[in-house]
Design a protein around this motif. Structure first.
Motif, PDB file in Angstrom:
ATOM      1  N   GLU A  50       0.846  -1.210   0.000  1.00  0.00           N
ATOM      2  CA  GLU A  50       0.000   0.000   0.000  1.00  0.00           C
ATOM      3  C   GLU A  50       0.881   1.259   0.000  1.00  0.00           C
ATOM      4  O   GLU A  50       0.609   2.231  -0.709  1.00  0.00           O
ATOM      5  N   VAL A  51       1.950   1.192   0.793  1.00  0.00           N
ATOM      6  CA  VAL A  51       2.872   2.339   0.860  1.00  0.00           C
ATOM      7  C   VAL A  51       3.535   2.550  -0.501  1.00  0.00           C
ATOM      8  O   VAL A  51       3.668   3.687  -0.977  1.00  0.00           O
ATOM      9  N   ALA A  52       3.918   1.453  -1.149  1.00  0.00           N
ATOM     10  CA  ALA A  52       4.577   1.552  -2.455  1.00  0.00           C
ATOM     11  C   ALA A  52       3.624   2.127  -3.509  1.00  0.00           C
ATOM     12  O   ALA A  52       4.038   2.931  -4.361  1.00  0.00           O
ATOM     13  N   VAL A  53       2.354   1.748  -3.435  1.00  0.00           N
ATOM     14  CA  VAL A  53       1.374   2.284  -4.404  1.00  0.00           C
ATOM     15  C   VAL A  53       1.203   3.785  -4.179  1.00  0.00           C
ATOM     16  O   VAL A  53       1.180   4.589  -5.127  1.00  0.00           O
ATOM     17  N   PHE A  54       1.149   4.185  -2.911  1.00  0.00           N
ATOM     18  CA  PHE A  54       1.054   5.621  -2.602  1.00  0.00           C
ATOM     19  C   PHE A  54       2.287   6.357  -3.133  1.00  0.00           C
ATOM     20  O   PHE A  54       2.181   7.406  -3.774  1.00  0.00           O
ATOM     21  N   LEU A  55       3.462   5.770  -2.869  1.00  0.00           N
ATOM     22  CA  LEU A  55       4.704   6.401  -3.337  1.00  0.00           C
ATOM     23  C   LEU A  55       4.677   6.517  -4.861  1.00  0.00           C
ATOM     24  O   LEU A  55       4.998   7.578  -5.422  1.00  0.00           O
ATOM     25  N   ALA A  56       4.261   5.449  -5.528  1.00  0.00           N
ATOM     26  CA  ALA A  56       4.230   5.447  -7.000  1.00  0.00           C
ATOM     27  C   ALA A  56       3.289   6.544  -7.507  1.00  0.00           C
ATOM     28  O   ALA A  56       3.607   7.242  -8.483  1.00  0.00           O
ATOM     29  N   GLU A  57       2.153   6.723  -6.824  1.00  0.00           N
ATOM     30  CA  GLU A  57       1.209   7.764  -7.267  1.00  0.00           C
ATOM     31  C   GLU A  57       1.810   9.163  -7.103  1.00  0.00           C
ATOM     32  O   GLU A  57       1.691  10.012  -7.981  1.00  0.00           O
ATOM     33  N   THR A  58       2.490   9.355  -5.975  1.00  0.00           N
ATOM     34  CA  THR A  58       3.140  10.659  -5.756  1.00  0.00           C
ATOM     35  C   THR A  58       4.224  10.889  -6.816  1.00  0.00           C
ATOM     36  O   THR A  58       4.353  11.992  -7.359  1.00  0.00           O
ATOM     37  N   GLU A  66       4.960  -7.964  -4.223  1.00  0.00           N
ATOM     38  CA  GLU A  66       5.604  -7.628  -2.945  1.00  0.00           C
ATOM     39  C   GLU A  66       7.068  -7.249  -3.186  1.00  0.00           C
ATOM     40  O   GLU A  66       7.563  -6.263  -2.654  1.00  0.00           O
ATOM     41  N   LYS A  67       7.715  -8.030  -4.020  1.00  0.00           N
ATOM     42  CA  LYS A  67       9.129  -7.761  -4.320  1.00  0.00           C
ATOM     43  C   LYS A  67       9.262  -6.437  -5.091  1.00  0.00           C
ATOM     44  O   LYS A  67      10.191  -5.654  -4.853  1.00  0.00           O
ATOM     45  N   ALA A  68       8.328  -6.222  -6.005  1.00  0.00           N
ATOM     46  CA  ALA A  68       8.372  -4.970  -6.788  1.00  0.00           C
ATOM     47  C   ALA A  68       8.144  -3.773  -5.873  1.00  0.00           C
ATOM     48  O   ALA A  68       8.823  -2.736  -5.997  1.00  0.00           O
ATOM     49  N   ALA A  69       7.196  -3.917  -4.930  1.00  0.00           N
ATOM     50  CA  ALA A  69       6.912  -2.824  -3.987  1.00  0.00           C
ATOM     51  C   ALA A  69       8.151  -2.531  -3.160  1.00  0.00           C
ATOM     52  O   ALA A  69       8.542  -1.370  -2.967  1.00  0.00           O
ATOM     53  N   HIS A  70       8.796  -3.605  -2.700  1.00  0.00           N
ATOM     54  CA  HIS A  70       9.988  -3.444  -1.868  1.00  0.00           C
ATOM     55  C   HIS A  70      11.103  -2.750  -2.655  1.00  0.00           C
ATOM     56  O   HIS A  70      11.804  -1.877  -2.139  1.00  0.00           O
ATOM     57  N   THR A  71      11.234  -3.138  -3.905  1.00  0.00           N
ATOM     58  CA  THR A  71      12.276  -2.533  -4.758  1.00  0.00           C
ATOM     59  C   THR A  71      12.052  -1.027  -4.924  1.00  0.00           C
ATOM     60  O   THR A  71      12.981  -0.219  -4.789  1.00  0.00           O
ATOM     61  N   LEU A 127      10.750   7.909 -12.742  1.00  0.00           N
ATOM     62  CA  LEU A 127      10.219   6.537 -12.852  1.00  0.00           C
ATOM     63  C   LEU A 127      10.578   5.952 -14.214  1.00  0.00           C
ATOM     64  O   LEU A 127      10.988   4.788 -14.321  1.00  0.00           O
ATOM     65  N   ALA A 128      10.401   6.783 -15.243  1.00  0.00           N
ATOM     66  CA  ALA A 128      10.692   6.309 -16.601  1.00  0.00           C
ATOM     67  C   ALA A 128      12.169   5.969 -16.733  1.00  0.00           C
ATOM     68  O   ALA A 128      12.540   4.920 -17.289  1.00  0.00           O
ATOM     69  N   THR A 154      -0.958   5.599 -16.556  1.00  0.00           N
ATOM     70  CA  THR A 154      -0.931   4.512 -15.571  1.00  0.00           C
ATOM     71  C   THR A 154      -1.211   5.071 -14.173  1.00  0.00           C
ATOM     72  O   THR A 154      -1.298   6.280 -13.982  1.00  0.00           O
ATOM     73  N   ASP A 155      -1.380   4.162 -13.210  1.00  0.00           N
ATOM     74  CA  ASP A 155      -1.589   4.611 -11.837  1.00  0.00           C
ATOM     75  C   ASP A 155      -0.578   3.899 -10.932  1.00  0.00           C
ATOM     76  O   ASP A 155       0.302   3.182 -11.420  1.00  0.00           O
ATOM     77  N   GLY A 156      -0.728   4.089  -9.618  1.00  0.00           N
ATOM     78  CA  GLY A 156       0.256   3.543  -8.677  1.00  0.00           C
ATOM     79  C   GLY A 156       0.385   2.036  -8.784  1.00  0.00           C
ATOM     80  O   GLY A 156       1.501   1.496  -8.833  1.00  0.00           O
ATOM     81  N   VAL A 157      -0.753   1.345  -8.857  1.00  0.00           N
ATOM     82  CA  VAL A 157      -0.713  -0.124  -8.967  1.00  0.00           C
ATOM     83  C   VAL A 157      -0.020  -0.507 -10.278  1.00  0.00           C
ATOM     84  O   VAL A 157       0.819  -1.422 -10.319  1.00  0.00           O
ATOM     85  N   GLY A 158      -0.336   0.242 -11.336  1.00  0.00           N
ATOM     86  CA  GLY A 158       0.260  -0.031 -12.649  1.00  0.00           C
ATOM     87  C   GLY A 158       1.783   0.100 -12.597  1.00  0.00           C
ATOM     88  O   GLY A 158       2.500  -0.683 -13.240  1.00  0.00           O
ATOM     89  N   VAL A 159       2.277   1.070 -11.824  1.00  0.00           N
ATOM     90  CA  VAL A 159       3.734   1.251 -11.720  1.00  0.00           C
ATOM     91  C   VAL A 159       4.357   0.038 -11.039  1.00  0.00           C
ATOM     92  O   VAL A 159       5.361  -0.514 -11.515  1.00  0.00           O
ATOM     93  N   VAL A 160       3.742  -0.411  -9.926  1.00  0.00           N
ATOM     94  CA  VAL A 160       4.297  -1.566  -9.209  1.00  0.00           C
ATOM     95  C   VAL A 160       4.262  -2.799 -10.127  1.00  0.00           C
ATOM     96  O   VAL A 160       5.233  -3.570 -10.201  1.00  0.00           O
ATOM     97  N   GLU A 161       3.162  -2.964 -10.852  1.00  0.00           N
ATOM     98  CA  GLU A 161       3.071  -4.106 -11.788  1.00  0.00           C
ATOM     99  C   GLU A 161       4.140  -4.011 -12.874  1.00  0.00           C
ATOM    100  O   GLU A 161       4.766  -5.009 -13.240  1.00  0.00           O
TER     101      GLU A 161
END
Ligand code: G4P
Length: 305
Positions: A200-208, A253-258, A217-218, A228-235
């Motif tokens: 959840e934290v990673a999705v928030f970070l990705a959105e910011t 989970e690994k992608a979020a951690h990365t 990010l690119a 894209t959105d936060g979930v899309g970035v983690v995916e």
């Protein structure tokens, strides 16, 4: 996500800090330059203001923060009474060497052998208080505990013969009012979170990051930020890095951690998750949850108290 706690040792630390505030001349509040206001403990600020103690706000880890945002924060804090703000990296000895002079300027009536300047170093966990202390004293001093198991609550150490440093444990406050502050603090590692919340934290970070730093990010992950959105970035990170679970599903989970690690270490670039302007926007649009917004019912018997 609502982050709320008040472990007993932090309660004890708060009491001790309130007592000590009387006996100090100056507070150094260490903030995380990437999230200065989210990392500012309102309890510290109210204790300090109640005692009218001047404050040196150190926006630490400025090597990781966006220099433009840091400049705006310095102007913001610098305009407050009895406050001087400075951005530095406590890992750089030359930066830390400026601190004693700044302290002495803020409390010119102290700072002699007979009347040493008494400075209390405060801040939430992991903002760099120990790193600052070690760099000031040019030696490793035992860390006062953020952990319940560590009993030491404060330590006093001489810096030269005219400054006394009082180190306090990292202090959180009972309830983080704005959920996004909790997320910013978790992203910046000031508070620990479990693996589920980490996503959840990673999705928030990705959105910011999509809003404020899409180009970073690119550049780091070779993904297309548009549409894209936060979930899309983690995916996308999981896909680009080939992070897969046994059955072949993406290992989010690994992608979020990365993503979190890359932000925390600075591998993504120099990033600030908030600015004075974004803070104004947050406060303007913030609707407190019902428990805070609704007036408490007061019984007839309670009215006189
Ligand atoms: P604390 O006493 O306030 O709890 O914080 P502490 O000094 O232990 O610092 C927490 C982490 O932040 C440490 O990294 C420290 O090296 C790092 N740090 C402190 N100041 C700076 C700075 O100016 N710039 C950068 N980039 N890092 C800084 P750590 O032990 O590796 O922990 P972590 O980063 O893995 O959480």
């Amino acid at each position: 996500m609502s982050i709320q706690w008040f472990p007993g040792h932090m309660n004890a630390a708060r009491k001790k800090a309130a007592e000590s505030m009387e006996k100090v001349d100056l507070v150094i509040e260490v903030l995380d330059a990437r999230v200065p206001q989210a990392s500012s403990n309102p309890m510290i600020e109210s204790l300090r203001r109640a005692r009218q103690r001047p404050c040196l706000k150190i926006l630490n880890k400025s090597d990781l923060a966006d220099p433009d945002a840091t400049r705006d924060w310095l102007a913001h804090y610098g305009a407050q009474p009895q406050v001087h703000a400075v951005a530095l990296s406590c890992r750089k000895p030359a930066d830390v060497a400026k601190v004693p002079t700044l302290c002495l300027k803020l409390a010119p009536h102290r700072g002699t052998v007979l009347k040493p300047l008494r400075v209390m170093i405060m801040g939430i966990p992991n903002v760099g208080k120990s790193t600052l202390m070690n760099a000031l004293l040019k030696k490793r001093v035992a860390k006062v505990g953020d952990e319940p198991a560590v009993t030491k609550t404060q330590q006093r150490l001489f810096l030269g013969n005219n400054i006394v440093l009082i180190d306090t444990p990292g202090m959180m406050w009972p309830k983080i009012e704005h959920p996004t502050d909790g997320l910013m603090l978790a992203a910046s590692h000031a508070i620990g979170v479990n693996a589920i919340i980490e996503e959840e934290v990673a999705v928030f970070l990705a959105e910011t990051l999509l809003q404020r730093y899409p180009q970073l990010l690119a550049a780091r992950y070779g993904l297309r930020p548009e549409g894209t959105d936060g979930v899309g970035v983690v995916e996308a990170i999981a896909a680009r890095r080939g992070f897969r679970l046994r059955g072949g599903d993406p290992d989010l989970e690994k992608a979020a951690h990365t993503l979190l690690q890359d932000y925390r270490s600075g591998a993504l670039g120099r990033i600030s998750l908030e600015t004075p302007a974004s803070r104004v926007e947050l406060l303007a649009t913030y609707v407190p949850p019902p428990s805070l917004a609704e007036p408490q019912e007061v019984g007839e018997d309670d009215e006189s108290t």
